[in-house]
Design a protein around this motif. Structure first.
Motif, short mmCIF file in Angstrom:
data_model
loop_
_atom_site.label_atom_id
_atom_site.label_comp_id
_atom_site.label_asym_id
_atom_site.label_seq_id
_atom_site.Cartn_x
_atom_site.Cartn_y
_atom_site.Cartn_z
N GLY A 57 0.92 -1.04 -0.01
CA GLY A 57 0.13 0.09 -0.03
C GLY A 57 0.84 1.19 0.05
N SER A 58 0.35 2.53 0.04
CA SER A 58 0.82 3.61 -0.13
C SER A 58 0.40 4.41 1.20
CB SER A 58 0.85 4.35 -1.51
OG SER A 58 -0.47 4.47 -1.76
N LEU A 59 1.23 5.31 2.00
CA LEU A 59 0.95 6.04 3.00
C LEU A 59 0.43 7.51 2.47
CD1 LEU A 59 0.39 6.19 6.33
CD2 LEU A 59 2.87 7.13 6.32
N LEU A 60 -0.61 7.68 2.27
CA LEU A 60 -1.11 8.92 1.76
C LEU A 60 -1.14 10.25 2.74
CD1 LEU A 60 -2.12 10.50 -0.89
CD2 LEU A 60 -4.21 9.86 -0.03
N GLU A 61 -1.75 9.82 3.87
CA GLU A 61 -1.70 10.70 5.16
C GLU A 61 -1.27 9.69 6.43
OE1 GLU A 61 -5.01 13.02 5.58
OE2 GLU A 61 -4.95 13.99 3.59
N PRO A 62 -0.94 10.47 7.54
CA PRO A 62 -0.50 9.91 8.64
C PRO A 62 -1.34 8.52 9.17
CG PRO A 62 -0.15 12.11 9.04
CD PRO A 62 -0.92 12.00 7.92
N ARG A 63 -2.78 8.74 8.87
CA ARG A 63 -3.57 7.54 9.30
C ARG A 63 -4.53 6.78 7.91
NH1 ARG A 63 -7.64 9.23 13.68
NH2 ARG A 63 -8.18 7.22 13.54
N ILE A 64 -3.89 7.27 6.89
CA ILE A 64 -4.62 6.95 5.61
C ILE A 64 -3.54 6.03 4.97
CG2 ILE A 64 -6.04 7.77 3.83
CD1 ILE A 64 -7.42 7.99 6.10
N VAL A 65 -3.98 4.79 4.37
CA VAL A 65 -3.11 4.03 3.26
C VAL A 65 -3.98 3.70 2.12
CG1 VAL A 65 -2.25 1.82 3.06
CG2 VAL A 65 -1.79 3.14 5.29
N VAL A 66 -3.34 3.67 1.04
CA VAL A 66 -4.44 3.50 -0.07
C VAL A 66 -3.74 2.09 -0.63
CG1 VAL A 66 -4.56 3.74 -2.49
CG2 VAL A 66 -4.80 5.93 -1.01
N THR A 67 -4.64 1.07 -1.22
CA THR A 67 -4.27 -0.33 -1.48
C THR A 67 -5.47 -0.79 -2.35
OG1 THR A 67 -3.67 -2.46 -0.60
CG2 THR A 67 -5.68 -1.34 0.33
N ALA A 68 -5.12 -2.06 -2.86
CA ALA A 68 -6.09 -2.72 -3.84
C ALA A 68 -7.16 -3.09 -3.16
CB ALA A 68 -5.48 -3.78 -4.52
N GLY A 69 -8.42 -2.99 -3.79
CA GLY A 69 -9.48 -3.71 -3.11
C GLY A 69 -9.67 -5.01 -2.88
N HIS A 70 -9.03 -5.77 -3.70
CA HIS A 70 -8.83 -7.42 -3.56
C HIS A 70 -8.03 -7.84 -2.29
CE1 HIS A 70 -5.36 -7.18 -6.35
NE2 HIS A 70 -4.91 -8.17 -5.55
N CYS A 71 -7.26 -7.00 -1.75
CA CYS A 71 -6.48 -7.14 -0.58
C CYS A 71 -7.37 -7.28 0.82
CB CYS A 71 -5.47 -6.22 -0.55
SG CYS A 71 -3.93 -6.02 -1.80
N VAL A 72 -8.42 -6.48 0.79
CA VAL A 72 -9.41 -6.46 1.99
C VAL A 72 -10.66 -6.95 1.74
CG1 VAL A 72 -7.63 -4.83 2.91
CG2 VAL A 72 -9.62 -3.96 1.43
N VAL A 73 -11.07 -7.10 0.45
CA VAL A 73 -12.57 -7.44 0.34
C VAL A 73 -12.60 -8.81 -0.17
CG1 VAL A 73 -14.52 -7.02 -0.95
CG2 VAL A 73 -13.17 -4.95 0.04
N GLU A 74 -13.65 -9.71 -0.24
CA GLU A 74 -13.82 -10.93 -0.63
C GLU A 74 -15.30 -11.13 -0.74
OE1 GLU A 74 -12.30 -15.53 -0.49
OE2 GLU A 74 -12.20 -14.35 1.11
N ASN A 75 -15.78 -11.43 -1.98
CA ASN A 75 -17.08 -11.71 -2.01
C ASN A 75 -18.17 -10.46 -1.58
OD1 ASN A 75 -17.03 -14.16 -3.35
ND2 ASN A 75 -16.53 -15.12 -1.37
N GLY A 76 -17.57 -9.25 -1.80
CA GLY A 76 -18.47 -8.21 -1.53
C GLY A 76 -18.20 -7.70 -0.01
N ALA A 77 -17.43 -8.41 1.02
CA ALA A 77 -17.57 -8.09 2.17
C ALA A 77 -16.07 -7.95 2.72
CB ALA A 77 -18.24 -9.02 3.21
N ALA A 78 -15.64 -7.53 3.85
CA ALA A 78 -14.38 -7.17 4.46
C ALA A 78 -13.93 -8.63 4.65
CB ALA A 78 -14.38 -6.30 5.66
N THR A 79 -12.78 -9.17 4.25
CA THR A 79 -12.10 -10.08 4.49
C THR A 79 -11.46 -10.26 5.89
OG1 THR A 79 -11.24 -10.12 2.32
CG2 THR A 79 -10.15 -11.83 3.78
N PHE A 80 -12.05 -11.31 6.49
CA PHE A 80 -11.68 -11.73 8.09
C PHE A 80 -10.21 -12.14 8.13
CE2 PHE A 80 -11.58 -15.07 11.53
CZ PHE A 80 -11.62 -14.10 12.72
N PHE A 81 -9.51 -11.17 9.08
CA PHE A 81 -8.26 -11.55 9.40
C PHE A 81 -8.24 -11.63 10.99
CE2 PHE A 81 -7.86 -8.89 5.72
CZ PHE A 81 -6.83 -9.61 4.88
N PRO A 82 -8.10 -13.00 11.49
CA PRO A 82 -7.89 -13.08 12.88
C PRO A 82 -7.51 -12.56 13.86
CG PRO A 82 -7.91 -15.05 11.49
CD PRO A 82 -7.62 -14.28 10.77
N ASN A 83 -5.97 -11.80 13.53
CA ASN A 83 -5.31 -11.06 14.16
C ASN A 83 -5.05 -9.60 13.64
OD1 ASN A 83 -4.62 -13.14 15.64
ND2 ASN A 83 -2.69 -13.79 14.51
#
Length: 632
Positions: A57-83
């Motif tokens: 990803g890229s740090l755009l602002e101190p608390r804002i990161v831009v990335t690809a949708g498929h990194c964090v979304v699956e089947n239209g919902a937020a991907t579950f990351f246990p940790n």
């Protein structure tokens, strides 16, 4: 589960850039250069302790990161990351960065309608992440305008790609970012995508973007500004399988999706999650553990409850899967991480691992023991019982992907209940507590708690005393949860594992009467809740010595003189007594007898009343101290 992503409705092939990671080091992205000094690119890490990225990803602002949708979304919902998802500082070497500086993702924003439900690059593959704290001062100053992007396309300008992705067909990422410059293409190849939402660059079979670079920044310098053009989403198939002729990378324009960025910024301004609870302490009595804390210094009014968790090493994400003991035996797959060796081999949630390399695994501990026998990159056969009931053998490359930590909830007290009591397990266990709020989960505070014996005694020493050994010690560094009066100390022969002596902790010494010999000693505390680890004292040798004094030495008056009588010494010095010597105080010899004799007849012509007589025991080492009697 996703596979390497291909372009739809075109003859060009590409892939999703989520990494298949092991710990194999290498030299380049695929034709790129190391970029650890770069202040733009960040890694998306599965958990705070992971030393590999699953996306970039890229740090755009101190608390804002831009990335690809498929990194964090699956089947239209937020991907579950246990940790959770954690973001290290820009350009960090993930093997060396300070893990506590990493920021946690508390919210994700993506385009309404984006699903990530196929193996093809989908429209609007763009996402923005909000962090729980300021990560760093961004090097990026702004987004490239559409006019600037169009100009770069027309001139086929060189622009910079950055990412933590795979380094080649058979070479995985090593936790270090890389950068690569590629030429812009004059027009988008996706006629079905929204106009100006995406663009492409072109590389070669040796210079290309790879799995794990997904979401990574595509940037250029315009004047004095480093500007963000977009986020990488699809790339070259040569990184994952034999080269198929595609050298095209698809990027989704940041300025086109600025509405999503602004939505994330607004959320960041309005959301500050609680800081870590203060004064986190523990009291352990026998097996009962009570944790207590005080409210966080920041945002205490937003807190709705707290969550106390046990930190579990046994939840380690081997192969890119999270595991637990299966009720029916075996190791249950509770969750998988995208684009990892296990997921690519076909492992799914609710599958059960039955064997590893032909060795049955009945519980998680068995799996961990087997996995530790192999290096990352080793291919092993796993016998898997699919959730459908089918049993099959899958060959999977060993790797350690994700955070090596898992969590088990112990209690969820309300916002006014700043304590949690439960039955602990023997040994040292780490617990954490964090505040839950309407704005997200807060930062956790962590604490190690010892239940049971604690550590071994300190400053242990062994000193020969005749043919005995006296072992001394001081209190353990960690006393544990058992009262001192209920703690014993045992000294063990490490060669035979035989206990040589046991005493109360507060006795601070014990005596070993084992005679002449060499002893390799260890020491530990012992309680009803278990024993501490055994600490080595060292090897001590007890040598033979002169015997001790004879006992019960006396003189009995006879008509012609005196009969001298004694008993053998209590301690022969570790060497058999060979005889006795009887002498006057001045050294005159009166008798020399064998060990079988314990008397000496002395006539009154040789000595007189009042004479002091001494008797000595003799062995192969020397002569004892004398026992003395005065004739009367």
């Amino acid at each position: 589960m996703k596979r390497f992503r291909q372009f739809a409705a075109t003859v060009v092939s590409s892939l999703v850039l989520t990494a298949t990671l092991t710990t194999t080091p290498a030299l380049a992205i695929q034709g790129g250069e190391i970029a650890t000094s770069n202040g733009i690119v960040v890694a998306l890490s599965h958990g705070i302790n992971s030393n590999r990225a699953f996306c970039s990803g890229s740090l755009l602002e101190p608390r804002i990161v831009v990335t690809a949708g498929h990194c964090v979304v699956e089947n239209g919902a937020a991907t579950f990351f246990p940790n959770g998802i954690y973001i290290p500082t820009p350009g960090a070497d993930l093997n060396k960065d300070v893990k506590s500086t990493r920021a946690r993702v508390i919210q994700r924003f993506w385009v309404n309608g984006f699903t990530n439900s196929s193996d093809s690059v989908e429209a609007n593959d763009f996402a923005v992440l909000v962090l729980d704290k300021d990560l760093a001062k961004p090097l990026l100053t702004r987004l490239a305008t559409q006019t600037e992007i169009s100009s770069l396309q027309s001139s086929r300008a060189l622009i910079t790609h950055l990412g933590y992705g795979k380094l080649g067909l058979n070479t995985d990422n090593d936790g270090v970012p890389r950068q690569l410059t590629l030429n812009m293409q004059p027009r988008s190849i996706f006629s079905g995508f929204p106009t100006n939402s995406s663009f492409q660059t072109r590389g070669s079979s040796t210079k290309s973007i790879c799995p794990g670079d997904s979401g990574g920044p595509v940037v250029t310098k315009i004047g004095n500004d480093w500007v963000l053009l977009g986020a990488q989403a699809g790339g070259d198939m040569s990184c994952a399988r034999p080269y198929l002729g595609s050298d095209t990378t698809t990027i989704f324009s940041a300025t086109y999706f600025n509405t999503i960025i602004e939505e994330a910024k607004a959320f960041a301004l309005a959301s500050t999650t609680p800081s870590e609870p203060q004064n986190f302490t523990a009291k352990a009595t026998m097996d009962q553990v009570t944790l207590s804390w005080t409210t966080p210094a920041a945002e205490a009014t937003t807190i709705t409850s707290y969550q106390v968790e046990e930190v579990l090493e046994t939840k380690r994400a081997y192969l890119g899967v999270y595991v637990d003991d299966a009720p029916t035996g075996g190791v249950l797959i509770t969750n998988t991480i995208l684009e990892t060796p296990a997921e690519l081999a076909g492992i799914e949630a609710n599958d059960i691992i039955l064997e590893v390399g032909g060795v049955p695994v009945k519980v998680v501990a068995d799996l961990l023991a087997e996995m530790k026998k192999y290096r990352a990159g080793t291919k092993l056969v796993f016998k898997i019982k699919k959730w459908s009931g089918e049993t099959k053998d899958l060959t999977i490359k060993v790797s350690e992907i994700g955070d090596p930590i898992g969590y088990q909830t112990k209690c969820t007290p309300n916002k006014d209940q700043l304590t949690c009591t439960f039955t602990g397990k023997p040994g040292t266990t780490k617990y954490r507590v964090f505040a839950k709020s309407s704005k997200g989960d807060g930062t956790p505070a962590e604490l190690n708690v010892v239940v049971g014996a604690g550590s071994a005694p300190t400053r242990a020493d062994a000193t020969p005393e005749g043919t005995s050994l006296v072992v001394t010690w001081q209190d353990p560094e960690i006393l544990g949860s058992v009262p001192r009066a209920n703690i014993n100390v045992s000294v063990i022969d490490l060669n035979t594992q035989v206990t040589l002596c046991t005493a109360a902790l507060t006795a601070y010494s014990c005596k070993i009467d084992k005679g002449v010999g060499s002893y390799n000693l260890g020491i530990r505390t012992e309680t009803s809740l278990g024993n501490s680890l055994t600490e080595e004292i060292g090897e001590v040798e007890v040598l033979a010595a002169a015997p001790g004094q004879v006992t019960q030495f006396r003189a009995v008056k006879t008509s012609t003189g005196w009969k001298l009588v004694w008993q053998k010494p209590a301690n022969d010095g570790g060497s058999t007594i060979t005889g006795y010597q009887v002498k006057t105080l001045s050294g005159k010899s009166l008798c020399r007898v064998t060990a079988k004799t314990n008397t000496c007849i002395v006539k009154n012509t040789a000595v007189s009343k009042g004479t002091k007589i001494r008797v000595f025991a003799v062995n192969s080492v020397g002569t004892s101290k004398p026992a003395t009697v005065t004739l009367s």
